[in-house]
Design an enzyme around this catalytic site. Structure first.
Site, mmCIF file in Angstrom:
data_model
loop_
_atom_site.group_PDB
_atom_site.id
_atom_site.type_symbol
_atom_site.label_atom_id
_atom_site.label_comp_id
_atom_site.label_asym_id
_atom_site.label_seq_id
_atom_site.Cartn_x
_atom_site.Cartn_y
_atom_site.Cartn_z
ATOM 1 N N LEU A 1 -3.001 -1.388 -2.614
ATOM 2 C CA LEU A 1 -4.460 -1.294 -2.605
ATOM 3 C C LEU A 1 -5.033 -1.553 -1.215
ATOM 4 O O LEU A 1 -5.133 -2.700 -0.788
ATOM 5 C CB LEU A 1 -5.069 -2.289 -3.598
ATOM 6 C CG LEU A 1 -6.589 -2.250 -3.732
ATOM 7 C CD1 LEU A 1 -7.064 -0.873 -4.168
ATOM 8 C CD2 LEU A 1 -7.061 -3.312 -4.724
ATOM 9 N N GLU B 1 -8.038 -2.118 0.519
ATOM 10 C CA GLU B 1 -9.448 -2.417 0.242
ATOM 11 C C GLU B 1 -10.390 -1.790 1.268
ATOM 12 O O GLU B 1 -11.540 -1.484 0.960
ATOM 13 C CB GLU B 1 -9.662 -3.937 0.208
ATOM 14 C CG GLU B 1 -9.081 -4.641 -1.017
ATOM 15 C CD GLU B 1 -10.060 -4.687 -2.185
ATOM 16 O OE1 GLU B 1 -11.065 -3.967 -2.157
ATOM 17 O OE2 GLU B 1 -9.786 -5.452 -3.125
ATOM 18 N N SER C 1 -4.969 -15.089 5.794
ATOM 19 C CA SER C 1 -4.134 -15.677 4.739
ATOM 20 C C SER C 1 -3.288 -14.625 4.031
ATOM 21 O O SER C 1 -3.575 -14.258 2.886
ATOM 22 C CB SER C 1 -5.032 -16.378 3.710
ATOM 23 O OG SER C 1 -6.107 -15.530 3.313
ATOM 24 N N ASP D 1 -9.277 -13.832 10.797
ATOM 25 C CA ASP D 1 -8.877 -12.932 9.728
ATOM 26 C C ASP D 1 -8.739 -11.500 10.234
ATOM 27 O O ASP D 1 -7.841 -10.756 9.817
ATOM 28 C CB ASP D 1 -9.907 -13.000 8.590
ATOM 29 C CG ASP D 1 -9.312 -12.587 7.249
ATOM 30 O OD1 ASP D 1 -8.102 -12.315 7.182
ATOM 31 O OD2 ASP D 1 -10.067 -12.547 6.257
ATOM 32 N N ASN E 1 -3.985 -2.778 4.720
ATOM 33 C CA ASN E 1 -4.924 -1.865 5.373
ATOM 34 C C ASN E 1 -4.351 -1.290 6.657
ATOM 35 O O ASN E 1 -4.496 -0.100 6.933
ATOM 36 C CB ASN E 1 -6.249 -2.595 5.618
ATOM 37 C CG ASN E 1 -6.937 -2.929 4.313
ATOM 38 O OD1 ASN E 1 -7.529 -2.077 3.667
ATOM 39 N ND2 ASN E 1 -6.837 -4.184 3.896
ATOM 40 N N LYS F 1 -13.451 -6.505 7.883
ATOM 41 C CA LYS F 1 -12.221 -6.547 8.676
ATOM 42 C C LYS F 1 -11.165 -5.598 8.124
ATOM 43 O O LYS F 1 -10.327 -5.074 8.874
ATOM 44 C CB LYS F 1 -11.689 -7.973 8.782
ATOM 45 C CG LYS F 1 -11.423 -8.677 7.446
ATOM 46 C CD LYS F 1 -10.005 -8.563 6.966
ATOM 47 C CE LYS F 1 -9.787 -9.278 5.657
ATOM 48 N NZ LYS F 1 -8.384 -9.259 5.207
#
Length: 348
Positions: free
Chosen positions: A302, A304, A146, A258, A270, A199
């Site tokens: 960011l 994660e 998403s 995902d 990422n 992920k």
């Protein structure tokens, strides 16, 4: 479902996109933003210029700077603050009457793990200790492939709403029956949370591989497929070690779906971070992983996965499970090995 009152806590790209999708679907949404300019831009120009540029927002989406205002007397509350700040953010709303009595149904979009005195914990495990007792086993975790830009633009997106309380999972599934969203229920709250956190780690390594492949003939599409498959195996290994209950979680949109979009999409932060490690030598600015996490705001976005890899490393050591890719990113960010050397070591 008739129009509901919804509060969204966290006006980053994903929180804003969900608020936009729900408000466009006929719900009244208040979105809490920490930054005054974000509140101003959303309310006056119907755009989140800081986090979700060039996406027009619904006029019935209202931004507020008072977190208690956004959370009070809502049918539904959606938490979307980054994992690094989630617990302290939620602590600000626990005394609101509609939260104290549990009448507001709470869903969580945040991906990652949260450090505690006894080690890293899953998002819902920590929130259940912060929120009133009424929310024990009643929170809903929402995840899936998403990217915010596509959700906000109304492009069809599938999500999983996972909860130990199936009625609450269904409530969120019904709430999100809006144009552009397709939502499925799940009872596997552990598996879905692990997929969402891990992920991002795989995606950083994928970004490194992607950038290196542009510079040499060593790697290609076949190599990327190999990495994705190996990454999915690690996510499943970690998930079952922590109590995931359904194998199909990892082959669903919460798992492989995902993972694939996070690794391959140009929207992915990422993946971008992994590419920047190779192309921009972004790690040169940091002494080690802890320094990177402490100064993560300096990156400009960011990733994660950088935070999650530290916590996954702690968990894997504690449980004595082997996660070569996750461990490899830890070593890269801690400046123990170069990305190319790690990939050669991993893929031989």
């Amino acid at each position: 479902m008739n129009g509901k009152t919804i509060g969204v806590i966290g006006a980053g790209a994903w929180g804003t996109a969900m608020a936009q999708s729900l408000s466009s679907g006929g719900h009244d949404v208040e979105l809490w933003a920490l930054e005054a300019d974000v509140v101003h831009d959303i309310n006056t120009q119907h755009e989140n210029k800081r986090y979700l540029k060039n996406i027009p927002l619904s006029p019935r989406l209202r931004a507020v700077s008072d977190i208690k205002e956004a959370a009070s007397n809502k049918d539904f509350l959606i938490l979307s603050s980054p994992s690094l700040y989630l617990a302290r953010t939620v602590a600000q709303i626990v005394d609101i009457p509609s939260i104290v009595n549990g009448s507001t149904c709470i869903g969580v979009l945040t991906k990652g793990l949260i450090p505690t005195d006894t080690g890293p914990k899953l998002i819902l495990d920590v929130l259940e200790t912060v929120l009133p007792f009424a929310y024990r086993k009643n929170l809903v975790y929402i995840s899936g492939p998403s990217h915010a830009e596509e959700v906000a633009a109304g492009k069809l997106t599938g999500l999983i709403a996972a909860s130990e309380n199936p009625k609450n999972s269904i409530r969120f599934r019904e709430l999100m029956k809006v144009p552009g969203l397709m939502v499925f229920s799940s009872l596997d709250v552990v598996g879905v949370q692990i997929c969402a956190a891990a992920k991002n780690v795989i995606a950083v390594i994928f970004g490194c591989l992607d950038a290196i492949a542009e510079q040499s003939n060593m790697f290609g599409d076949n190599t990327e497929a190999l990495l994705l498959a190996a990454g999915l195996n690690e996510i499943q290994t970690l998930g079952f070690a922590l109590g995931a209950t359904h194998a199909e979680t990892f082959t669903s949109i919460a798992g492989v779906g995902d993972l694939e979009v996070t690794c391959r999409s140009t929207y992915g932060r990422n993946r971008r971070f992994g590419r920047d490690i190779i192309q921009k030598n972004i790690l040169d600015s940091f002494k080690n992983l802890d320094d990177c996490i402490e100064r993560i705001g300096e990156i400009g976005y960011l990733p994660e996965g950088a935070v999650a890899c530290k916590y996954i490393q702690e968990i894997s050591r504690k449980l004595s499970i082997k996660l070569p890719i996750c461990s490899g990113l830890y070593r890269i960010l801690n400046k123990e090995i170069k990305p190319l050397d790690f990939l050669i070591e991993l893929l031989r």
